[in-house]
Design a protein around this motif. Structure first.
Motif, PDB file in Angstrom:
ATOM      1  N   GLU A   1       2.371   1.793  -3.520  1.00 28.48           N
ATOM      2  CA  GLU A   1       1.403   2.263  -4.518  1.00 28.48           C
ATOM      3  C   GLU A   1       0.985   3.706  -4.255  1.00 28.48           C
ATOM      4  O   GLU A   1       0.887   4.512  -5.193  1.00 28.48           O
ATOM      5  CB  GLU A   1       0.163   1.352  -4.518  1.00 28.48           C
ATOM      6  CG  GLU A   1       0.457  -0.091  -4.861  1.00 28.48           C
ATOM      7  CD  GLU A   1       1.302  -0.231  -6.111  1.00 28.48           C
ATOM      8  OE1 GLU A   1       0.798   0.041  -7.211  1.00 28.48           O
ATOM      9  OE2 GLU A   1       2.486  -0.615  -5.977  1.00 28.48           O
ATOM     10  N   VAL A   2       0.745   4.040  -2.999  1.00 27.59           N
ATOM     11  CA  VAL A   2       0.319   5.404  -2.657  1.00 27.59           C
ATOM     12  C   VAL A   2       1.411   6.410  -3.006  1.00 27.59           C
ATOM     13  O   VAL A   2       1.144   7.465  -3.601  1.00 27.59           O
ATOM     14  CB  VAL A   2      -0.048   5.502  -1.162  1.00 27.59           C
ATOM     15  CG1 VAL A   2      -0.231   6.955  -0.745  1.00 27.59           C
ATOM     16  CG2 VAL A   2      -1.322   4.710  -0.884  1.00 27.59           C
TER      17      VAL A   2
ATOM     18  N   VAL B   1       0.838  -1.205   0.000  1.00 23.70           N
ATOM     19  CA  VAL B   1       0.000   0.000   0.000  1.00 23.70           C
ATOM     20  C   VAL B   1       0.869   1.250   0.000  1.00 23.70           C
ATOM     21  O   VAL B   1       0.608   2.209  -0.749  1.00 23.70           O
ATOM     22  CB  VAL B   1      -0.949  -0.006   1.217  1.00 23.70           C
ATOM     23  CG1 VAL B   1      -1.658   1.346   1.345  1.00 23.70           C
ATOM     24  CG2 VAL B   1      -1.968  -1.124   1.087  1.00 23.70           C
ATOM     25  N   MET B   2       1.917   1.249   0.818  1.00 25.30           N
ATOM     26  CA  MET B   2       2.818   2.404   0.871  1.00 25.30           C
ATOM     27  C   MET B   2       3.451   2.655  -0.493  1.00 25.30           C
ATOM     28  O   MET B   2       3.500   3.798  -0.963  1.00 25.30           O
ATOM     29  CB  MET B   2       3.908   2.164   1.919  1.00 25.30           C
ATOM     30  CG  MET B   2       4.850   3.346   2.152  1.00 25.30           C
ATOM     31  SD  MET B   2       6.291   3.419   1.051  1.00 25.30           S
ATOM     32  CE  MET B   2       7.230   2.002   1.596  1.00 25.30           C
TER      33      MET B   2
ATOM     34  N   GLY C   1       0.830   8.539  -6.165  1.00 22.77           N
ATOM     35  CA  GLY C   1       0.561   9.844  -5.561  1.00 22.77           C
ATOM     36  C   GLY C   1       1.579  10.882  -5.983  1.00 22.77           C
ATOM     37  O   GLY C   1       1.218  12.044  -6.234  1.00 22.77           O
TER      38      GLY C   1
END
Length: 309
Positions: free
Chosen positions: A66-67, A63-64, A71
């Protein structure tokens, strides 16, 4: 292995709660462990709530990644759509279309899910086997900063060697050519590459901290995340295609930056390093016009010297 992530008091506090609610666990940790800061409380509650350290680290890592990746790429997509910023575009006549950005994002996402996800899942058991800590409290900011700087230097050397090797013959055609699909890079192209290249160059990013903890027995997972965060920012910004007066390389002359890597994509040769300029300077592989001119002059001087012998 939950006992490795917190003090005995913290575990005892939560063990009697019998709650499956993350926020209730967080409240209990905050109530009885006031010495922890808010980030440490969130971290400890996550691992205690998950009750599976490999799964907890795997989900958090993916998740980190991808964000941060998408982002950080989003502002460059917006900048490409705003005419005011086009004067800072390095290759002014080569702005990506929306379709190119979409196709690139989908291929990168596919690679993240099929190539990087298994590696992310294996990271926790491998790194903890070699001695990585993931408990609370976190290490000091000074220790984290020193380790991250060391990782940047080591990874830059790894990247230079293998990136340069990937520009030779068969290796370029079969592995690295995909990354050079776009002669004018944009943020999303930072990880637009073949699976072999992702694993080969990615080992410098992930393998460097693992080797560090193997020899020093001193590394925290939170430091690893901070390192990945800054390395992703560097990679995406280097592929952004924009060079601003306030870009980092203006203040740190040996920082590579977008102008360094953009020229590599334009010329397809030279400027092989990832974060710094010194290895290209030391090994005379700079792609800038001034360096090329010096090489030509040096070669002409050598030819004239041979003729006079």
């Amino acid at each position: 292995m939950v006992a490795t992530i917190a003090t005995t008091m913290l575990n005892a506090t939560v063990s009697g709660l019998n709650s499956t609610n993350y926020y209730e666990i967080l409240d209990e940790i905050a109530k009885y462990n006031v010495q922890l800061n808010w980030a440490e409380r969130l971290w400890a509650a996550w691992y205690l709530w998950m009750q599976n350290d490999v799964l907890a680290t795997g989900i958090l890592s993916f998740v980190m990644h991808e964000v941060v990746y998408f982002g950080r790429s989003l502002p460059w997509i917006i900048i490409d759509a705003i005419p005011y910023f086009h004067k800072y575009k390095i290759q002014k006549d080569k702005r990506p279309t929306f379709k190119e950005q979409w196709d690139c994002a989908m291929l990168v996402l596919l690679g993240h899910c099929t190539v990087e996800l298994p590696q992310i899942w294996l990271f926790h058991p491998i790194a903890t086997y070699f001695g990585m800590d993931y408990g609370v409290p976190f290490p000091s900011l000074t220790k984290m900063a020193i380790q991250i700087i060391i990782f940047f230097i080591i990874e830059d050397a790894w990247h230079y060697c293998f990136h340069r090797a990937l520009h030779y013959g068969f290796l370029y055609k079969s592995i690295h050519k995909l990354h050079h699909t776009y002669s004018a890079p944009f943020g999303l192209t930072a990880e637009y590459a073949s699976p072999i290249e992702v694993m080969l160059l990615g080992f410098g990013v992930v393998g460097t901290p693992i080797l560090w903890v193997l020899f020093t027995n001193d590394l925290h997972l939170f430091t690893m995340y901070a390192w990945i965060f800054f390395r992703l920012l560097q990679a995406i910004d280097a592929h952004s295609g924009y060079d601003f007066p306030w870009s980092l390389r203006t203040f740190i002359p040996f920082w590579a930056g977008a102008d360094h890597h953009d020229l590599h994509h334009e010329k397809f040769i030279g400027n092989y390093a990832s974060s710094f300029r010194w290895l290209d300077k030391i090994f005379d592989t700079e792609a800038f016009p001034e360096a090329q001119k010096k090489r030509r002059e040096k070669k002409m001087a050598q030819m004239r010297a041979r003729k006079t012998q």
